[in-house]
Design a protein around this motif. Structure first.
Motif, PDB file in Angstrom:
ATOM      1  N   MET A 184       1.036  -1.158  -0.024  1.00  0.00           N
ATOM      2  CA  MET A 184      -0.172   0.018   0.004  1.00  0.00           C
ATOM      3  C   MET A 184       0.838   1.291  -0.045  1.00  0.00           C
ATOM      4  N   ILE A 185       0.612   2.262  -0.796  1.00  0.00           N
ATOM      5  CA  ILE A 185       1.277   3.481  -0.764  1.00  0.00           C
ATOM      6  C   ILE A 185       0.426   4.394   0.355  1.00  0.00           C
ATOM      7  N   LEU A 186       1.356   5.249   0.991  1.00  0.00           N
ATOM      8  CA  LEU A 186       0.838   6.112   1.874  1.00  0.00           C
ATOM      9  C   LEU A 186       1.319   7.425   1.319  1.00  0.00           C
ATOM     10  N   ALA A 187       0.256   8.352   0.873  1.00  0.00           N
ATOM     11  CA  ALA A 187       0.544   9.619   0.261  1.00  0.00           C
ATOM     12  C   ALA A 187       0.697  10.736   1.326  1.00  0.00           C
ATOM     13  N   SER A 188       1.479  10.441   2.146  1.00  0.00           N
ATOM     14  CA  SER A 188       1.619  11.510   3.349  1.00  0.00           C
ATOM     15  C   SER A 188       3.173  11.383   3.855  1.00  0.00           C
ATOM     16  N   LYS A 189       3.895  12.401   4.327  1.00  0.00           N
ATOM     17  CA  LYS A 189       5.113  12.307   4.791  1.00  0.00           C
ATOM     18  C   LYS A 189       4.907  12.189   6.230  1.00  0.00           C
ATOM     19  N   SER A 190       3.401  12.230   6.824  1.00  0.00           N
ATOM     20  CA  SER A 190       3.370  12.261   8.348  1.00  0.00           C
ATOM     21  C   SER A 190       3.866  11.168   9.105  1.00  0.00           C
ATOM     22  N   PRO A 191       4.991  11.239   9.841  1.00  0.00           N
ATOM     23  CA  PRO A 191       5.438  10.114  10.862  1.00  0.00           C
ATOM     24  C   PRO A 191       4.548   9.342  11.556  1.00  0.00           C
ATOM     25  N   ARG A 192       3.327  10.042  12.041  1.00  0.00           N
ATOM     26  CA  ARG A 192       2.397   9.726  13.050  1.00  0.00           C
ATOM     27  C   ARG A 192       1.748   8.703  12.179  1.00  0.00           C
ATOM     28  N   ARG A 193       1.152   9.012  10.900  1.00  0.00           N
ATOM     29  CA  ARG A 193       0.259   8.039  10.167  1.00  0.00           C
ATOM     30  C   ARG A 193       1.159   7.008   9.838  1.00  0.00           C
ATOM     31  N   LYS A 194       2.351   6.832   9.313  1.00  0.00           N
ATOM     32  CA  LYS A 194       2.971   5.954   9.245  1.00  0.00           C
ATOM     33  C   LYS A 194       3.005   5.074  10.229  1.00  0.00           C
ATOM     34  N   GLU A 195       3.500   5.689  11.436  1.00  0.00           N
ATOM     35  CA  GLU A 195       3.727   4.876  12.437  1.00  0.00           C
ATOM     36  C   GLU A 195       2.465   3.922  12.787  1.00  0.00           C
ATOM     37  N   ILE A 196       1.198   4.515  12.808  1.00  0.00           N
ATOM     38  CA  ILE A 196       0.014   4.170  13.236  1.00  0.00           C
ATOM     39  C   ILE A 196      -0.464   2.890  12.236  1.00  0.00           C
ATOM     40  N   LEU A 197      -0.063   2.914  10.809  1.00  0.00           N
ATOM     41  CA  LEU A 197      -0.332   1.994   9.828  1.00  0.00           C
ATOM     42  C   LEU A 197       0.544   0.915  10.165  1.00  0.00           C
ATOM     43  N   ASN A 198       2.111   1.068  10.313  1.00  0.00           N
ATOM     44  CA  ASN A 198       2.933   0.219  10.381  1.00  0.00           C
ATOM     45  C   ASN A 198       2.495  -0.679  11.573  1.00  0.00           C
ATOM     46  N   GLN A 199       2.161  -0.214  12.704  1.00  0.00           N
ATOM     47  CA  GLN A 199       2.025  -0.951  13.982  1.00  0.00           C
ATOM     48  C   GLN A 199       0.851  -2.097  13.599  1.00  0.00           C
ATOM     49  N   LEU A 200      -0.111  -1.793  12.717  1.00  0.00           N
ATOM     50  CA  LEU A 200      -1.098  -2.818  12.379  1.00  0.00           C
ATOM     51  C   LEU A 200      -0.408  -4.013  11.378  1.00  0.00           C
ATOM     52  N   GLY A 201       0.691  -3.592  10.723  1.00  0.00           N
ATOM     53  CA  GLY A 201       1.150  -4.327   9.858  1.00  0.00           C
ATOM     54  C   GLY A 201       1.106  -4.081   8.140  1.00  0.00           C
ATOM     55  N   PHE A 202       0.660  -3.006   8.147  1.00  0.00           N
ATOM     56  CA  PHE A 202       0.671  -2.451   6.645  1.00  0.00           C
ATOM     57  C   PHE A 202       2.109  -2.305   6.291  1.00  0.00           C
ATOM     58  N   GLN A 203       2.287  -2.708   4.974  1.00  0.00           N
ATOM     59  CA  GLN A 203       3.572  -2.374   4.504  1.00  0.00           C
ATOM     60  C   GLN A 203       3.532  -1.318   3.644  1.00  0.00           C
ATOM     61  N   LEU A 204       3.983  -0.385   3.962  1.00  0.00           N
ATOM     62  CA  LEU A 204       3.920   1.031   3.127  1.00  0.00           C
ATOM     63  C   LEU A 204       5.092   1.545   2.432  1.00  0.00           C
ATOM     64  N   GLU A 205       4.805   2.098   1.284  1.00  0.00           N
ATOM     65  CA  GLU A 205       5.632   2.714   0.404  1.00  0.00           C
ATOM     66  C   GLU A 205       5.192   4.255   0.480  1.00  0.00           C
ATOM     67  N   ILE A 206       6.299   5.338   0.768  1.00  0.00           N
ATOM     68  CA  ILE A 206       5.982   6.810   0.908  1.00  0.00           C
ATOM     69  C   ILE A 206       5.967   7.425  -0.485  1.00  0.00           C
ATOM     70  N   LYS A 207       4.786   7.850  -0.903  1.00  0.00           N
ATOM     71  CA  LYS A 207       4.827   8.911  -2.099  1.00  0.00           C
ATOM     72  C   LYS A 207       3.906   9.845  -1.994  1.00  0.00           C
ATOM     73  N   VAL A 208       4.454  11.155  -2.243  1.00  0.00           N
ATOM     74  CA  VAL A 208       3.512  12.316  -1.873  1.00  0.00           C
ATOM     75  C   VAL A 208       3.855  13.332  -3.101  1.00  0.00           C
ATOM     76  N   LYS A 209       2.888  13.995  -3.477  1.00  0.00           N
ATOM     77  CA  LYS A 209       2.891  14.949  -4.545  1.00  0.00           C
ATOM     78  C   LYS A 209       2.639  16.243  -3.957  1.00  0.00           C
ATOM     79  N   ASP A 210       3.093  17.374  -4.181  1.00  0.00           N
ATOM     80  CA  ASP A 210       2.641  18.868  -3.807  1.00  0.00           C
ATOM     81  C   ASP A 210       1.458  19.136  -4.378  1.00  0.00           C
TER      82      ASP A 210
END
Length: 192
Positions: free
Chosen positions: A1-27
């Motif tokens: 799954m791609i996380l369209a956010s640089k937020s470390p909090r969002r990444k942490e919450i999703l990672n804790q549940l086991g989501f494998q994330l790739e970070i990609k953001v657009k301005d």
């Protein structure tokens, strides 16, 4: 799954549940012509996610946006220490709303969901010394409303009504229920 956010909090919450994330953001310009706050925050969340989804049509792309509102005024991220101090003084001893909207898009599967979760936060009265101490920590500088409930800012919170994780930046419980409606079980989250 791609996380369209640089937020470390969002990444942490999703990672804790086991989501494998790739970070990609657009301005994306974080503005909306919508009138209602809930519609506005959902629109901004959608704009952030859809731009990443357009370049990743087969992937699940998720993102979110959070706003803090008190007495009709939206408090974004402070631009400087003076603005952070003003925001914290406005919140001191009062109740405010935190609305977090999330968007999930998979263009190939024709999935396009935007939801919002609203919570209330009640602050104790904060002294000037406490505000100075908190600003010196630098914690308020990248957070809507100039505080983080999951960090040092927790000492200002008397109580909440609603979803802690939504206040933190991503309503994980609500999101998992959305996935379940799509037929994606908790045991399958690492596959999306």
């Amino acid at each position: 799954m791609i996380l369209a956010s640089k937020s470390p909090r969002r990444k942490e919450i999703l990672n804790q549940l086991g989501f494998q994330l790739e970070i990609k953001v657009k301005d994306v310009e974080e503005v909306s012509s919508k009138i209602e706050l809930t519609d506005k925050i959902k629109d901004i969340s959608y704009k952030k996610v859809v731009e990443v989804a357009k370049e990743n049509r087969t992937s699940f792309v998720v993102g979110a946006d959070t706003l803090v509102e008190i007495n009709g005024e939206v408090l974004g991220k402070p631009n400087d220490e003076t603005e952070a101090r003003e925001m914290l003084k406005k919140l001191s001893g009062k109740e405010h709303r935190v609305i977090t909207a999330y968007t999930l898009i998979n263009l190939e599967k024709n999935i396009n969901i935007s939801e919002a979760v609203e919570s209330k936060v009640f602050f104790k009265t904060i002294s000037n010394d406490e505000i100075d101490w908190y600003i010196e920590s630098r914690e308020p500088m990248d957070k809507a409303g100039a505080y983080g409930i999951q960090g040092l800012g927790a000492i200002f919170v008397d109580k909440i009504e609603g979803d802690f994780f939504s206040i933190m930046g991503f309503p994980i419980n609500h999101f998992v229920k959305t996935l379940k409606k799509l037929g994606i079980d908790i045991k399958d989250i690492q596959k999306i």
